[in-house]
Design an enzyme around this catalytic site. Structure first.
Site, short mmCIF file in Angstrom:
data_model
loop_
_atom_site.label_atom_id
_atom_site.label_comp_id
_atom_site.label_asym_id
_atom_site.label_seq_id
_atom_site.Cartn_x
_atom_site.Cartn_y
_atom_site.Cartn_z
N HIS A 149 37.91 -67.69 -14.02
CA HIS A 149 39.04 -68.40 -13.37
C HIS A 149 38.75 -69.48 -12.39
O HIS A 149 39.65 -69.69 -13.04
CB HIS A 149 39.43 -66.80 -12.64
CG HIS A 149 39.99 -65.35 -12.96
ND1 HIS A 149 40.96 -65.79 -14.71
CD2 HIS A 149 39.52 -64.31 -12.20
CE1 HIS A 149 40.72 -64.02 -14.47
NE2 HIS A 149 40.69 -63.41 -13.92
N HIS B 270 33.03 -63.08 -12.76
CA HIS B 270 34.21 -62.93 -13.71
C HIS B 270 35.22 -63.54 -11.98
O HIS B 270 35.87 -64.64 -13.23
CB HIS B 270 34.94 -61.50 -13.26
CG HIS B 270 36.35 -61.38 -13.40
ND1 HIS B 270 36.70 -60.19 -15.10
CD2 HIS B 270 36.78 -61.36 -12.70
CE1 HIS B 270 37.90 -60.75 -14.77
NE2 HIS B 270 38.57 -61.09 -13.44
N GLU B 271 35.39 -63.52 -11.59
CA GLU B 271 35.80 -64.32 -10.74
C GLU B 271 35.89 -66.49 -10.51
O GLU B 271 36.76 -67.30 -10.92
CB GLU B 271 36.44 -64.17 -8.49
CG GLU B 271 35.85 -62.73 -8.73
CD GLU B 271 37.95 -62.42 -8.76
OE1 GLU B 271 38.76 -63.28 -8.78
OE2 GLU B 271 37.91 -61.34 -9.77
#
Length: 212
Positions: free
Chosen positions: A60, A56-57
């Site tokens: 980004h 998820h990170e």
């Protein structure tokens, strides 16, 4: 190229360990397995939650660095404590930290912000679909002969599906500073589609439809 600083690696590691322990506790309580259940679930939660959280990170970071922005994860000790407290109360409010993004020009367009923000939830939606595919594939293959191994893999797939669908839905809520508040400001239609998809996946995971 995605790069990580020593501080970021430390913050990611601490956040992953805490979240892994929290999810091990929560799933163990739901299955009523006690301490032995927590110990058994730690490696499972590390693979499922750890994978979900890191990717998820990375979603980004990848998009932000593609635009030429500075992007590094920073943990939130208050958020981690809050997650632990809410887990003890029977639910999880996840706020372990966030990717800090800086623009070399001091400006970021709504489109850039929206695309950076939606990247994380899209990763979780993709992982949720991957895990649900594993659930559907593994379930008919379980027999009395291979049950000990296949049940373990099945549990990983179920938890991976549950965690990723929930993470996508939670992060897409239109509440600052969550990703959804930035996505909705950029493109309302895309926000509706992604939150509806993650909501449907979360509903399936929490109503045990896959176990019927």
């Amino acid at each position: 190229m995605v790069t990580f600083s020593k501080t970021e690696i430390k913050d990611l590691t601490i956040a992953i360990i805490v979240i892994t322990l929290i999810y091990s506790l929560m799933f163990s309580r739901s299955m009523k397995n006690g301490v032995n259940g927590i110990i058994m679930l730690i490696p499972i939660a590390l693979v499922t939650v750890g994978l979900s959280f890191i990717l998820h990170e990375l979603g980004h970071k990848f998009v932000a660095q593609k635009y030429g922005f500075f992007a590094e994860f920073r943990r939130s000790d208050k958020g981690l404590i809050l997650a632990f407290v809410t887990a003890l109360l029977g639910y999880i409010f996840i706020a372990p930290g966030a990717v800090m993004i800086g623009s070399p020009t001091g400006r970021m367009s709504e489109e850039e912000n929206g695309k950076i923000s939606i990247a994380g939830p899209l990763v979780n939606i993709a992982l949720a679909l991957l895990f649900i595919g594993l659930v559907i594939t593994i379930r008919p293959l379980i027999t009395n002969v291979n049950m000990s191994t296949m049940i373990y893999l099945y549990l990983i797939a179920i938890i991976g599906f549950n965690v990723n669908s929930y993470l996508a839905l939670f992060n897409l809520l239109p509440i600052p500073p969550l990703d959804g508040s930035k996505v909705i400001g950029w493109n309302f239609i895309i926000w509706i589609i992604t939150i509806a998809a993650s909501g449907a996946l979360t509903y399936i995971s929490y109503t045990n439809m896959l176990l019927l």
